[in-house]
Design a protein around this motif. Structure first.
Motif, PDB file in Angstrom:
ATOM      1  N   CYS A  48     101.191   0.099 -20.326  1.00  0.00           N
ATOM      2  CA  CYS A  48     100.594   1.425 -20.531  1.00  0.00           C
ATOM      3  C   CYS A  48     100.148   2.059 -19.217  1.00  0.00           C
ATOM      4  N   LEU A  49     100.068   1.248 -18.175  1.00  0.00           N
ATOM      5  CA  LEU A  49      99.650   1.716 -16.851  1.00  0.00           C
ATOM      6  C   LEU A  49      98.271   2.379 -16.888  1.00  0.00           C
ATOM      7  N   TYR A  50      97.375   1.830 -17.700  1.00  0.00           N
ATOM      8  CA  TYR A  50      95.999   2.333 -17.769  1.00  0.00           C
ATOM      9  C   TYR A  50      95.307   2.003 -16.454  1.00  0.00           C
ATOM     10  N   THR A  51      94.767   3.026 -15.774  1.00  0.00           N
ATOM     11  CA  THR A  51      94.215   2.830 -14.423  1.00  0.00           C
ATOM     12  C   THR A  51      92.712   3.052 -14.316  1.00  0.00           C
ATOM     13  N   ASN A  52      92.041   3.283 -15.422  1.00  0.00           N
ATOM     14  CA  ASN A  52      90.589   3.457 -15.361  1.00  0.00           C
ATOM     15  C   ASN A  52      89.893   2.140 -15.727  1.00  0.00           C
ATOM     16  N   LEU A  53      88.580   2.195 -15.823  1.00  0.00           N
ATOM     17  CA  LEU A  53      87.811   0.979 -16.064  1.00  0.00           C
ATOM     18  C   LEU A  53      88.122   0.337 -17.406  1.00  0.00           C
ATOM     19  N   LEU A  54      88.318  -0.959 -17.356  1.00  0.00           N
ATOM     20  CA  LEU A  54      88.557  -1.776 -18.537  1.00  0.00           C
ATOM     21  C   LEU A  54      87.482  -2.856 -18.535  1.00  0.00           C
ATOM     22  N   ILE A  55      86.616  -2.818 -19.535  1.00  0.00           N
ATOM     23  CA  ILE A  55      85.464  -3.711 -19.609  1.00  0.00           C
ATOM     24  C   ILE A  55      85.694  -4.724 -20.717  1.00  0.00           C
ATOM     25  N   GLY A  56      85.747  -5.995 -20.368  1.00  0.00           N
ATOM     26  CA  GLY A  56      85.905  -7.049 -21.356  1.00  0.00           C
ATOM     27  C   GLY A  56      84.556  -7.421 -21.963  1.00  0.00           C
ATOM     28  N   VAL A  57      84.547  -7.640 -23.267  1.00  0.00           N
ATOM     29  CA  VAL A  57      83.325  -8.028 -23.974  1.00  0.00           C
ATOM     30  C   VAL A  57      83.686  -9.199 -24.887  1.00  0.00           C
ATOM     31  N   THR A  58      82.926 -10.295 -24.770  1.00  0.00           N
ATOM     32  CA  THR A  58      83.274 -11.489 -25.533  1.00  0.00           C
ATOM     33  C   THR A  58      82.042 -12.268 -25.974  1.00  0.00           C
ATOM     34  N   GLY A  59      82.187 -12.953 -27.073  1.00  0.00           N
ATOM     35  CA  GLY A  59      81.139 -13.855 -27.531  1.00  0.00           C
ATOM     36  C   GLY A  59      81.205 -15.190 -26.811  1.00  0.00           C
ATOM     37  N   ASN A  60      82.286 -15.423 -26.098  1.00  0.00           N
ATOM     38  CA  ASN A  60      82.436 -16.649 -25.308  1.00  0.00           C
ATOM     39  C   ASN A  60      81.690 -16.461 -23.989  1.00  0.00           C
ATOM     40  N   VAL A  61      80.731 -17.325 -23.729  1.00  0.00           N
ATOM     41  CA  VAL A  61      79.816 -17.065 -22.616  1.00  0.00           C
ATOM     42  C   VAL A  61      80.047 -17.922 -21.379  1.00  0.00           C
ATOM     43  N   MET A  62      81.025 -18.795 -21.421  1.00  0.00           N
ATOM     44  CA  MET A  62      81.292 -19.629 -20.251  1.00  0.00           C
ATOM     45  C   MET A  62      81.918 -18.776 -19.146  1.00  0.00           C
ATOM     46  N   ASP A  63      81.604 -19.123 -17.904  1.00  0.00           N
ATOM     47  CA  ASP A  63      82.138 -18.368 -16.770  1.00  0.00           C
ATOM     48  C   ASP A  63      83.661 -18.269 -16.822  1.00  0.00           C
ATOM     49  N   ASP A  64      84.323 -19.351 -17.214  1.00  0.00           N
ATOM     50  CA  ASP A  64      85.781 -19.330 -17.263  1.00  0.00           C
ATOM     51  C   ASP A  64      86.300 -18.339 -18.297  1.00  0.00           C
TER      52      ASP A  64
END
Length: 124
Positions: A48-64
């Protein structure tokens, strides 16, 4: 502020594709019915070539787990629940630096002021 939601990963891809350069920020959940947020992030960046901010949100809290979002194309990733203070800091970042992705800065190894700003938000 205008908010649009998607019910699944394919819906998110279709929505972003149907309105190129319309969305300043995409908040991407990791767990969805048809695709993971990691998979959708990769598609948004590559197909899609999306070039703006993409913020991941997860219930998984480990650094990895958070790092997996970054290597999949997210600019930054947060564990749920996101606090209002984090959203306010993200909006401050956008006011100062715009909504352009920092994924290219990360790939080139350049620690730009935009990337430093996002890094400070996570406190990592």
């Amino acid at each position: 502020v205008y908010v649009e939601t998607a019910s699944c990963g394919q819906d998110a891809i279709n929505t972003v594709n149907s309105k190129p350069n319309y969305f300043d920020i995409v908040f991407m959940d990791n767990i969805m019915p048809d695709m993971s947020g990691l998979e959708v992030s990769k598609v948004l960046r590559s197909d899609c070539l999306y070039t703006n901010l993409l913020i991941g949100v997860t219930g998984n809290v480990m650094d990895d787990d958070l790092y997996q979002f970054i290597i999949s194309g997210a600019d930054i990733a947060f564990a749920k629940p996101m606090k209002l203070q984090i959203v306010e800091k993200l909006l401050d970042h956008c006011r100062q630096f715009g909504t352009f992705s920092v994924s290219q800065d990360r790939k080139t190894g350049v620690m730009s002021s935009r990337l430093q700003s996002l890094t400070r938000i996570t406190g990592r």
